[in-house]
Design an enzyme around this catalytic site. Structure first.
Site, PDB file in Angstrom:
ATOM      1  N   MET A 127       5.340  -2.595   5.485  1.00  0.00           N
ATOM      2  CA  MET A 127       6.629  -2.640   4.887  1.00  0.00           C
ATOM      3  C   MET A 127       7.463  -3.988   5.217  1.00  0.00           C
ATOM      4  O   MET A 127       8.638  -3.763   5.625  1.00  0.00           O
ATOM      5  CB  MET A 127       7.503  -1.379   5.128  1.00  0.00           C
ATOM      6  CG  MET A 127       6.592  -0.160   4.767  1.00  0.00           C
ATOM      7  SD  MET A 127       7.481   1.408   4.933  1.00  0.00           S
ATOM      8  CE  MET A 127       7.202   1.426   6.995  1.00  0.00           C
ATOM      9  N   HIS A 128       6.930  -5.160   5.020  1.00  0.00           N
ATOM     10  CA  HIS A 128       7.427  -6.435   5.275  1.00  0.00           C
ATOM     11  C   HIS A 128       8.845  -6.467   4.954  1.00  0.00           C
ATOM     12  O   HIS A 128       9.744  -6.818   5.674  1.00  0.00           O
ATOM     13  CB  HIS A 128       6.557  -7.460   4.874  1.00  0.00           C
ATOM     14  CG  HIS A 128       5.118  -7.493   5.166  1.00  0.00           C
ATOM     15  ND1 HIS A 128       4.669  -7.933   6.423  1.00  0.00           N
ATOM     16  CD2 HIS A 128       4.019  -7.088   4.451  1.00  0.00           C
ATOM     17  CE1 HIS A 128       3.231  -7.717   6.350  1.00  0.00           C
ATOM     18  NE2 HIS A 128       3.051  -7.172   5.263  1.00  0.00           N
ATOM     19  N   ASP A 129       8.915  -6.564   3.674  1.00  0.00           N
ATOM     20  CA  ASP A 129      10.334  -6.686   2.998  1.00  0.00           C
ATOM     21  C   ASP A 129      11.376  -5.787   3.486  1.00  0.00           C
ATOM     22  O   ASP A 129      12.746  -6.224   3.668  1.00  0.00           O
ATOM     23  CB  ASP A 129      10.304  -6.714   1.540  1.00  0.00           C
ATOM     24  CG  ASP A 129       9.278  -7.932   1.151  1.00  0.00           C
ATOM     25  OD1 ASP A 129       9.054  -9.099   1.884  1.00  0.00           O
ATOM     26  OD2 ASP A 129       8.739  -7.997  -0.010  1.00  0.00           O
TER      27      ASP A 129
ATOM     28  N   THR B  26       7.075  -8.469  11.018  1.00  0.00           N
ATOM     29  CA  THR B  26       7.055  -7.566   9.935  1.00  0.00           C
ATOM     30  C   THR B  26       5.510  -6.659  10.003  1.00  0.00           C
ATOM     31  O   THR B  26       5.492  -5.758   9.265  1.00  0.00           O
ATOM     32  CB  THR B  26       7.213  -8.137   8.504  1.00  0.00           C
ATOM     33  OG1 THR B  26       6.235  -9.161   8.192  1.00  0.00           O
ATOM     34  CG2 THR B  26       8.571  -8.674   8.629  1.00  0.00           C
TER      35      THR B  26
END
Length: 302
Positions: free
Chosen positions: A236-238, A193
Site C-alpha cells: 500500500m505504497h500510496d 513504503t
C-alpha cells in the site's frame, strides 16, 4: 490528537489500487478538503486513471470534486505502463455519471494553487509529468503550494530496475525538474513504503469490518492470495504517503537533503540524497506502519 489540518488537498494519481486506498483515506479523514484530482500515465493510461478516480469518488458519494485528465506520456521517453490490465477498473467499473473536468491536469493544479495560495497541499502518487508541466505554466508554483508530498524514489534499490523506483523511472526528467524547483517537499520513498503490506491479520479485520459486500469479497480474495508464502502481496505504497501527509508523526524518522535524479546510463531514474544549492527535501526513512494500517482500516470501515 492526530495532526489533521484543514488545508485543501489535490491528488495526482496514476490510477492503481493503492492510489484508490490513498484517496479513500483522504476522503474519509476529518478536516480534509479534497479539492481536485488529476490523472497521469503510470499504472494505466491517464484517461483510464481519470475514469478510475471518477468512479471511486462516485462510490464514496463525492459528485463534485473535479477530476482532470493529465499527461498521457513522459516528457522525454516512450510510454510504459505498469498495470495495463487495470485491476481497479475491473473492481469498480466505469463512471456512471461523472465526466472529466474541462481543464487539463496541469492547468487545474495551477488554478487550484492560485485559488488556495499558500494553503494547498499536493500529493503525488505517480510519475511527476503533470507537476513538471504545471511548473512550466507557473514557475512560481513552489511559492503557491504549501507542501508537496511525493510517493516516489528509492535510496536503497528499486522496483522497476535495480536502482530505480517506478514513479521516478517512468519520467526521470519530470522528477528531476520537480525535485530541483524549490518546493517544500516531503519524499516518501520505496525504501519505506515497501513495508506497508496488507497483512493477513489486517485483511481478516477488513473482511469483518468492511460495510460493503464488494469490499469484503476483495479483502477475502487478498487474504486467500496472502496464504501462500510466494503469493502476491498487496503493498500500500500510496496510502502510506497519504497517511504521512495527513499526520507527519506517522513518519517516525526522516532527514533533510536535496534529491537528485540520474538521467543517463543504467542508473537512469535512480534517486540520491545529494548536496548543492537546491532546497532540501524531507526524506522519510521510517514509518509507523501499524498506526498507518489502523487508520486505513478505520477509513475503509467507515
Amino acid at each position: 490528537m492526530p495532526d489533521h489540518h484543514p488545508a485543501p488537498i489535490v491528488v495526482d494519481t496514476d490510477g492503481g489500487l493503492d492510489d484508490a486506498l490513498a484517496i479513500v483515506l483522504l476522503a474519509r479523514s476529518p478536516g480534509v478538503e479534497l479539492v481536485g484530482i488529476s490523472s497521469v500515465h503510470g499504472n494505466v493510461t491517464s484517461g483510464e486513471a481519470a475514469a478510475n478516480s471518477a468512479r471511486l469518488l462516485e462510490v464514496l458519494g463525492d459528485h463534485t470534486t473535479p477530476v482532470a485528465v493529465g499527461a498521457s506520456a513522459p516528457l522525454a521517453q516512450p510510454l510504459h505502463l505498469s498495470h495495463p490490465n487495470d485491476l481497479l477498473r475491473r473492481a469498480l467499473g466505469r463512471p456512471r455519471r461523472r465526466t472529466p473536468a474541462p481543464s487539463p491536469a496541469a492547468e487545474q493544479i495551477v488554478a487550484l494553487a492560485k485559488e488556495h495560495a499558500g494553503a494547498l497541499d499536493l500529493l503525488t502518487l505517480g510519475p511527476l509529468t503533470n507537476i513538471a508541466n504545471a511548473l512550466r505554466l507557473a514557475p512560481d508554483l513552489p511559492r503557491l503550494l504549501r507542501r508537496v508530498v511525493v510517493m516516489g524514489g528509492s535510496f536503497d534499490g528499486g522496483n522497476i530496475t535495480e536502482h530505480a523506483e517506478a514513479n521516478v523511472h517512468h519520467d526521470p526528467e519530470a522528477a528531476e525538474e520537480v525535485f530541483a524547483a524549490g518546493f517544500a517537499l516531503t519524499v516518501v520513498p520505496l525504501d519505506v513504503t515497501r513495508n506497508a503490506i496488507a497483512t493477513r491479520s489486517w485483511l481478516r479485520a477488513l473482511v469483518s469490518a468492511a460495510p460493503r459486500l464488494k469490499m469484503k469479497a476483495a479483502a477475502a480474495l487478498g487474504l486467500l492470495a496472502a496464504r501462500g508464502k510466494k503469493g502476491p502481496r498487496l503493498r500500500m505504497h500510496d496510502a502510506l504517503a497519504a497517511a504521512v501527509l495527513l499526520d507527519r508523526r506517522v513518519a517516525t524518522d526522516h532527514h533533510s537533503a536535496p534529491v537528485l535524479v540520474a538521467l543517463d546510463g543504467d542508473r537512469r531514474g535512480e534517486t540520491t540524497a545529494g548536496t548543492g544549492d537546491r532546497r532540501p527535501a524531507t526524506i522519510v526513512r521510517a514509518a509507523d506502519v501499524d498506526e498507518f494500517r489502523a487508520r486505513l482500516l478505520e477509513a475503509l470501515s467507515g
